[in-house]
Design a protein around this motif. Structure first.
Motif, PDB file in Angstrom:
ATOM      1  N   UNK A 184       0.854  -1.177   0.000  1.00  0.00           N
ATOM      2  CA  UNK A 184       0.000   0.000   0.000  1.00  0.00           C
ATOM      3  C   UNK A 184       0.892   1.230   0.000  1.00  0.00           C
ATOM      4  N   UNK A 185       0.347   2.335  -0.525  1.00  0.00           N
ATOM      5  CA  UNK A 185       1.120   3.541  -0.742  1.00  0.00           C
ATOM      6  C   UNK A 185       0.253   4.751  -0.416  1.00  0.00           C
ATOM      7  N   UNK A 217       4.871   7.558   0.769  1.00  0.00           N
ATOM      8  CA  UNK A 217       5.088   6.465   1.710  1.00  0.00           C
ATOM      9  C   UNK A 217       4.741   5.164   1.001  1.00  0.00           C
ATOM     10  N   UNK A 218       5.682   4.235   0.953  1.00  0.00           N
ATOM     11  CA  UNK A 218       5.473   2.919   0.357  1.00  0.00           C
ATOM     12  C   UNK A 218       5.763   1.864   1.420  1.00  0.00           C
ATOM     13  N   UNK A 228       9.044   2.737   3.446  1.00  0.00           N
ATOM     14  CA  UNK A 228       9.973   3.596   2.722  1.00  0.00           C
ATOM     15  C   UNK A 228       9.318   4.954   2.522  1.00  0.00           C
ATOM     16  N   UNK A 229       9.967   6.011   3.028  1.00  0.00           N
ATOM     17  CA  UNK A 229       9.472   7.380   2.901  1.00  0.00           C
ATOM     18  C   UNK A 229      10.450   8.145   2.021  1.00  0.00           C
ATOM     19  N   UNK A 230       9.930   8.789   1.008  1.00  0.00           N
ATOM     20  CA  UNK A 230      10.778   9.532   0.082  1.00  0.00           C
ATOM     21  C   UNK A 230      10.164  10.906  -0.208  1.00  0.00           C
ATOM     22  N   UNK A 242       7.342  11.475  11.786  1.00  0.00           N
ATOM     23  CA  UNK A 242       5.966  11.135  12.136  1.00  0.00           C
ATOM     24  C   UNK A 242       5.413   9.924  11.422  1.00  0.00           C
ATOM     25  N   UNK A 243       6.235   9.229  10.630  1.00  0.00           N
ATOM     26  CA  UNK A 243       5.771   8.027   9.944  1.00  0.00           C
ATOM     27  C   UNK A 243       6.293   6.818  10.715  1.00  0.00           C
ATOM     28  N   UNK A 244       5.382   6.000  11.222  1.00  0.00           N
ATOM     29  CA  UNK A 244       5.771   4.856  12.033  1.00  0.00           C
ATOM     30  C   UNK A 244       6.290   3.707  11.186  1.00  0.00           C
ATOM     31  N   UNK A 245       6.771   2.689  11.857  1.00  0.00           N
ATOM     32  CA  UNK A 245       7.275   1.493  11.177  1.00  0.00           C
ATOM     33  C   UNK A 245       6.168   0.444  11.101  1.00  0.00           C
TER      34      UNK A 245
END
Length: 200
Positions: A27-28, A40-41, A48-50, A55-58
């Protein structure tokens, strides 16, 4: 190709699909940030954040049970080559691997649905990706493979084969396949004597 061989092939294919789907994006989402946008992928192994954003969790390591299920299914596909009296190991492994794969894919699906339905205010344009569809296909293929390897094998008889022909024009069904019909002797039934009656 026999049904058992086809079932073994389907089990191996389902394992490959499970491993492949775990590394593909599931999901993206596109993030909105005051300093600029980011994407976010998510796979079964990492997020993977590009470009990198706070603030993006694992994500949980959901790839581990997927790979374990794939190994069990591969083992089940190999065990199909065993002799018939030892082939129950393949059946048990196929059922266990399919159940494990189904549970792992259900976990991935639950995380993906939660992410897409409620990803926070910073994420927009959330969507499912090809990795999730590949993972959803894997347990379906494994289920078909498990059913096929459970198919009973036709065992040829060890004794002579006797064909009994029933000719409609000749009602000689009492004759055995090999031999001559034996007529039954006439049975003489003696009348019963009542009590006290003298026998002649």
């Amino acid at each position: 190709m026999s049904r058992r061989v086809l079932g073994a092939v389907l089990l191996a294919v389902s394992g490959v699909l499970a491993v492949l789907g775990s590394f593909l994006p599931e999901y993206r989402a596109v993030g909105l940030d005051p300093s600029g946008g980011f994407s976010v992928s998510v796979t079964a192994w990492e997020v993977t954040v590009s470009p990198p954003a706070d603030g993006i969790g694992s994500t949980p390591q959901l790839g581990v049970p997927l790979v374990v299920a794939a190994l069990v299914l591969a083992a089940a596909a190999g065990l199909v080559a065993l002799p018939e009296h030892q082939r129950s190991a393949a059946r048990y492994a196929a059922v266990g691997g399919t159940g494990l794969l189904l549970g792992a894919v259900a976990s991935v699906l639950a995380v993906a649905v939660e992410f897409v339905s409620d990803g926070g205010d910073q994420l927009a344009g959330r969507s499912f990706e090809v990795g999730l569809w590949v993972l959803l296909l894997a347990p379906v293929v494994a289920g078909f493979g498990t059913v096929l390897i459970h198919a009973p094998r036709a065992v040829a008889g060890s004794g002579p084969v006797v064909h009994v022909l029933d000719d409609l024009d000749d009602d000689d069904t009492s004759t055995p396949p090999f031999g001559i019909a034996v007529s039954r002797p006439d049975v003489v039934v003696l009348p019963e004597s009542s009590p006290g009656e003298e026998k002649p």
